[in-house]
Design an enzyme around this catalytic site. Structure first.
Site, PDB file in Angstrom:
ATOM      1  N   ASP A   8       0.862  -1.184   0.000  1.00  0.00           N
ATOM      2  CA  ASP A   8       0.000   0.000   0.000  1.00  0.00           C
ATOM      3  C   ASP A   8       0.894   1.228   0.000  1.00  0.00           C
ATOM      4  O   ASP A   8       1.755   1.380   0.883  1.00  0.00           O
ATOM      5  CB  ASP A   8      -0.902   0.023   1.239  1.00  0.00           C
ATOM      6  N   ASP A 129     -15.375  -3.054  -0.851  1.00  0.00           N
ATOM      7  CA  ASP A 129     -14.928  -2.766   0.512  1.00  0.00           C
ATOM      8  C   ASP A 129     -16.160  -2.526   1.367  1.00  0.00           C
ATOM      9  O   ASP A 129     -16.957  -1.627   1.083  1.00  0.00           O
ATOM     10  CB  ASP A 129     -14.013  -1.547   0.515  1.00  0.00           C
TER      11      ASP A 129
END
Length: 238
Positions: A8, A129
């Site tokens: 990330d 998500d």
């Protein structure tokens, strides 16, 4: 089943967030190439990369950093974060990304998503998500009122190749993932499913594998030394 170690990126650095909170981050490496070598040495064939700045702002802020990663390795790399139009999809595929991940764009523009699925097929994944089963968008900062499982079923009926499903409440906590939701998804959809969010323990890899989940993204558990990457790659293959 396969394992996707995660990178990330925020401002070019390798970080991990807790529950998607941009104010609750830990920086692990200043340069992603430092950890990339470890992933390769551990036997990784896949890599999951997220542009966190892009996810929040809708721009490919870390494109040059991602391009550097692509040039350094021969892995199957998937990239998400800020991919909200076809030009960005093309831009990533042109530098060697194997799969581009739609998030916010998929939820907010279903016609665009359908067109991209039909055009790019296995080169498109959708990331769902979820917080309390509802979909979160724009770097998890906004909640869309749609039921996440129902939306996955809609994507499946459209012919999506791969869905990445994250339970935000589990993400970055090192407390385990939501096995129940993956069991439900596997019963309801036929496309490839990648589990993400809180995957921490070897026995979870075994359970996900046995319920025919296709892949698992592992991030913080690797960085914090809670799980042996080389070992779980072998477990996933069994």
């Amino acid at each position: 089943m396969y394992i996707l170690p995660a990178i990330d990126l925020k401002n070019g650095e390798v970080v991990r967030l807790v529950e998607g909170n941009y104010d609750n981050k830990t920086t692990y490496f200043k340069d992603p190439l430092e950890v990339l070598d470890f992933f390769i040495e551990s036997g990784s064939s896949y890599l999951h990369v997220v542009d966190l700045d892009g996810a929040s702002d809708g721009e490919t802020i870390n494109f040059k950093t991602i391009e550097k990663v692509i040039k350094k390795c021969d892995l199957f790399v998937e990239v998400g974060g800020g991919i909200r139009n076809e030009d960005t999809i093309k831009k990533y595929l042109d530098i060697g990304v194997k799969r581009t991940i739609l998030g916010t764009a998929a939820v907010e523009n279903i016609d665009f998503t359908n067109n991209m699925i039909n055009k790019y097929k296995e080169h498109i994944a959708v990331s769902i998500d979820s917080r309390d089963r509802m979909i979160a968008v724009k770097g998890w900062k906004e909640i869309n009122k749609q039921d996440s499982v129902e939306f996955c079923m809609k994507l499946d009926s459209m012919g999506i190749d791969t869905i990445i499903y994250t339970d935000i409440s589990k993400d970055g906590k090192l407390s385990g993932t939501n096995l129940d939701i993956y069991k439900e998804l596997r019963e309801k959809i036929s496309c490839n499913i990648i589990a993400s969010g809180g995957v921490t323990f070897e026995d979870e890899i075994i359970k996900l594998r046995d319920m025919k989940i296709n892949g698992a993204i592992v991030g913080k558990a690797i960085y914090e030394g809670k799980i042996d990457l080389k070992k779980i790659i072998e477990i996933a293959k069994q």
